[in-house]
Design a protein around this motif. Structure first.
Motif, PDB file in Angstrom:
ATOM      1  N   ALA A  49     146.516  64.069  39.499  1.00  0.00           N
ATOM      2  CA  ALA A  49     146.019  62.885  40.186  1.00  0.00           C
ATOM      3  C   ALA A  49     145.618  61.505  39.309  1.00  0.00           C
ATOM      4  CB  ALA A  49     144.728  63.314  40.739  1.00  0.00           C
ATOM      5  N   LYS A  50     145.209  61.995  37.960  1.00  0.00           N
ATOM      6  CA  LYS A  50     145.015  60.802  37.129  1.00  0.00           C
ATOM      7  C   LYS A  50     146.394  60.115  36.810  1.00  0.00           C
ATOM      8  CE  LYS A  50     143.028  61.570  32.487  1.00  0.00           C
ATOM      9  NZ  LYS A  50     142.029  62.008  31.709  1.00  0.00           N
ATOM     10  N   ALA A  51     147.387  60.884  36.608  1.00  0.00           N
ATOM     11  CA  ALA A  51     148.619  60.275  36.282  1.00  0.00           C
ATOM     12  C   ALA A  51     149.151  59.114  37.384  1.00  0.00           C
ATOM     13  CB  ALA A  51     149.841  61.249  36.079  1.00  0.00           C
ATOM     14  N   GLN A  52     149.064  59.734  38.628  1.00  0.00           N
ATOM     15  CA  GLN A  52     149.317  58.979  39.767  1.00  0.00           C
ATOM     16  C   GLN A  52     148.599  57.756  40.004  1.00  0.00           C
ATOM     17  OE1 GLN A  52     149.119  62.278  42.788  1.00  0.00           O
ATOM     18  NE2 GLN A  52     151.518  62.132  42.821  1.00  0.00           N
ATOM     19  N   MET A  53     147.163  57.839  39.840  1.00  0.00           N
ATOM     20  CA  MET A  53     146.247  56.861  39.905  1.00  0.00           C
ATOM     21  C   MET A  53     146.434  55.606  38.804  1.00  0.00           C
ATOM     22  SD  MET A  53     144.053  55.434  42.062  1.00  0.00           S
ATOM     23  CE  MET A  53     143.541  56.766  42.818  1.00  0.00           C
ATOM     24  N   GLY A  55     149.458  55.331  37.593  1.00  0.00           N
ATOM     25  CA  GLY A  55     150.744  54.431  38.034  1.00  0.00           C
ATOM     26  C   GLY A  55     150.373  53.488  39.008  1.00  0.00           C
ATOM     27  N   LEU A  56     149.641  53.785  40.178  1.00  0.00           N
ATOM     28  CA  LEU A  56     149.108  52.998  41.129  1.00  0.00           C
ATOM     29  C   LEU A  56     148.269  51.861  40.492  1.00  0.00           C
ATOM     30  CD1 LEU A  56     149.197  53.021  44.100  1.00  0.00           C
ATOM     31  CD2 LEU A  56     146.825  53.528  44.181  1.00  0.00           C
ATOM     32  N   MET A  57     147.838  51.747  39.376  1.00  0.00           N
ATOM     33  CA  MET A  57     146.966  50.675  39.051  1.00  0.00           C
ATOM     34  C   MET A  57     147.678  49.769  37.855  1.00  0.00           C
ATOM     35  SD  MET A  57     143.062  51.942  38.968  1.00  0.00           S
ATOM     36  CE  MET A  57     142.183  52.216  40.314  1.00  0.00           C
ATOM     37  N   HIS A  58     149.000  50.508  37.415  1.00  0.00           N
ATOM     38  CA  HIS A  58     149.523  49.704  36.215  1.00  0.00           C
ATOM     39  C   HIS A  58     149.824  48.386  36.369  1.00  0.00           C
ATOM     40  CE1 HIS A  58     153.446  50.192  37.994  1.00  0.00           C
ATOM     41  NE2 HIS A  58     154.060  49.656  36.954  1.00  0.00           N
ATOM     42  N   ASP A  59     150.143  47.971  37.528  1.00  0.00           N
ATOM     43  CA  ASP A  59     150.382  46.492  37.588  1.00  0.00           C
ATOM     44  C   ASP A  59     149.408  45.382  38.559  1.00  0.00           C
ATOM     45  OD1 ASP A  59     152.701  46.119  36.152  1.00  0.00           O
ATOM     46  OD2 ASP A  59     154.268  46.310  37.702  1.00  0.00           O
ATOM     47  N   LEU A  60     148.373  45.892  38.240  1.00  0.00           N
ATOM     48  CA  LEU A  60     147.077  45.048  39.201  1.00  0.00           C
ATOM     49  C   LEU A  60     147.451  43.633  38.870  1.00  0.00           C
ATOM     50  CD1 LEU A  60     144.065  47.564  38.787  1.00  0.00           C
ATOM     51  CD2 LEU A  60     145.561  46.977  40.904  1.00  0.00           C
ATOM     52  N   ALA A  61     147.681  43.209  37.353  1.00  0.00           N
ATOM     53  CA  ALA A  61     147.481  41.929  37.006  1.00  0.00           C
ATOM     54  C   ALA A  61     148.776  41.284  36.911  1.00  0.00           C
ATOM     55  CB  ALA A  61     146.790  41.885  35.651  1.00  0.00           C
ATOM     56  N   LYS A  62     149.607  41.993  37.574  1.00  0.00           N
ATOM     57  CA  LYS A  62     151.272  41.595  37.263  1.00  0.00           C
ATOM     58  C   LYS A  62     151.395  40.069  37.874  1.00  0.00           C
ATOM     59  CE  LYS A  62     155.553  42.451  36.542  1.00  0.00           C
ATOM     60  NZ  LYS A  62     156.295  42.775  35.334  1.00  0.00           N
ATOM     61  N   ASP A 108     137.565  56.299  33.082  1.00  0.00           N
ATOM     62  CA  ASP A 108     138.287  57.310  32.197  1.00  0.00           C
ATOM     63  C   ASP A 108     138.966  56.634  31.371  1.00  0.00           C
ATOM     64  OD1 ASP A 108     140.637  58.749  31.625  1.00  0.00           O
ATOM     65  OD2 ASP A 108     139.820  60.342  32.951  1.00  0.00           O
ATOM     66  N   GLU A 109     138.889  56.542  29.749  1.00  0.00           N
ATOM     67  CA  GLU A 109     139.248  55.804  28.781  1.00  0.00           C
ATOM     68  C   GLU A 109     141.051  56.354  28.802  1.00  0.00           C
ATOM     69  OE1 GLU A 109     139.345  52.925  26.500  1.00  0.00           O
ATOM     70  OE2 GLU A 109     137.394  53.286  27.331  1.00  0.00           O
ATOM     71  N   GLU A 110     141.124  57.370  28.876  1.00  0.00           N
ATOM     72  CA  GLU A 110     142.811  57.598  28.787  1.00  0.00           C
ATOM     73  C   GLU A 110     143.343  57.157  29.946  1.00  0.00           C
ATOM     74  OE1 GLU A 110     145.502  61.629  27.873  1.00  0.00           O
ATOM     75  OE2 GLU A 110     144.018  61.649  29.821  1.00  0.00           O
ATOM     76  N   MET A 111     142.901  57.107  30.961  1.00  0.00           N
ATOM     77  CA  MET A 111     143.556  56.253  32.251  1.00  0.00           C
ATOM     78  C   MET A 111     143.757  54.939  31.898  1.00  0.00           C
ATOM     79  SD  MET A 111     142.563  57.377  35.835  1.00  0.00           S
ATOM     80  CE  MET A 111     142.714  56.145  37.105  1.00  0.00           C
ATOM     81  N   LEU A 112     142.581  54.088  31.353  1.00  0.00           N
ATOM     82  CA  LEU A 112     142.692  52.922  31.162  1.00  0.00           C
ATOM     83  C   LEU A 112     143.778  52.303  30.032  1.00  0.00           C
ATOM     84  CD1 LEU A 112     138.712  52.108  31.111  1.00  0.00           C
ATOM     85  CD2 LEU A 112     140.459  51.369  32.835  1.00  0.00           C
ATOM     86  N   GLN A 113     143.791  53.453  28.907  1.00  0.00           N
ATOM     87  CA  GLN A 113     144.522  52.921  27.878  1.00  0.00           C
ATOM     88  C   GLN A 113     145.977  53.249  28.307  1.00  0.00           C
ATOM     89  OE1 GLN A 113     144.573  52.348  24.411  1.00  0.00           O
ATOM     90  NE2 GLN A 113     142.490  51.795  25.183  1.00  0.00           N
ATOM     91  N   ALA A 114     146.363  54.345  29.351  1.00  0.00           N
ATOM     92  CA  ALA A 114     147.731  54.402  29.726  1.00  0.00           C
ATOM     93  C   ALA A 114     148.017  53.243  30.689  1.00  0.00           C
ATOM     94  CB  ALA A 114     147.639  55.678  30.794  1.00  0.00           C
ATOM     95  N   ILE A 115     147.229  52.644  31.486  1.00  0.00           N
ATOM     96  CA  ILE A 115     147.528  51.223  31.982  1.00  0.00           C
ATOM     97  C   ILE A 115     147.819  50.328  31.047  1.00  0.00           C
ATOM     98  CG2 ILE A 115     146.575  49.584  33.485  1.00  0.00           C
ATOM     99  CD1 ILE A 115     144.764  51.748  34.911  1.00  0.00           C
TER     100      ILE A 115
END
Length: 197
Positions: A49-53, A55-62, A108-115
């Protein structure tokens, strides 16, 4: 990630937000990254779920304008080098993490770092960051040539090999199109190659 209802509601909010700011082909890419991130997460025992989220948020500022990316990066205190100043688009990953935090409450810091790491990578990055980095480059809408298919296959067996091969694949394009290459991507490639050897 909280319970699935919260995750589902957050996903809906992100998709509505994106639909107002991102063209349909980019939405297809984002959904492809979300799906592939989930598949890779299963291979490497990472929270799906964390990986998918992420992934969903990775290009918010594209599609943020270059000046906005620079302003937001400076306000956040990010270190800007000559390559980032010349190609502010590279900052969309860091700024996407800021939007995930400030607009959608991701703590979640790991999620923010992944983005934040999905474009340039980072030596020593977590498995989750590696997954988003690889999924961004290899999701299905990126194409179906033999090289990509081989990299997708490797991605499910050896995450660090997939990272350095993704870097090499990007370098070819950047060299052919005479684009600047950020030193951090070279460092990421060397790190992944060393970890993998």
């Amino acid at each position: 990630m909280g319970n699935s209802l919260t995750g589902s509601m957050l996903r809906d909010r992100v998709l509505v937000w994106l639909s107002d700011r991102v063209p349909p082909p980019r939405i297809r890419h984002i959904l492809g990254v979300e799906q592939m991130a989930g598949e890779l997460a299963m291979c490497y025992d990472v929270d799906v779920a964390k990986a998918q989220m992420a992934g969903l948020m990775h290009d918010l500022a594209k599609y943020f304008k270059p000046q906005i990316l620079l302003e937001m990066a400076r306000a956040e205190g990010l270190e800007l080098d000559s390559v980032l100043e010349a190609t502010p688009h590279l900052l969309h990953a860091d700024v996407s993490a800021m939007v995930a935090r400030d607009e959608f409450g991701v703590q979640d810091e790991e999620m923010l770092q992944a983005i934040a790491n999905h474009t340039l990578g980072r030596p020593g990055m977590s498995r989750l960051s590696c997954i988003i980095f690889v999924a961004d480059a290899l999701e299905p809408s990126r194409g179906h040539n033999p090289e990509l298919e081989e990299m997708r296959s490797i991605g499910k067996k050896n995450l660090h090999a997939a990272v350095w091969q993704t870097c090499d694949y990007s370098f070819k394009y950047l060299l052919e199109t005479r684009r600047l290459i950020h030193p951090r991507t070279i460092q990421t490639r060397n790190w992944a190659l060393t970890v993998n050897s």
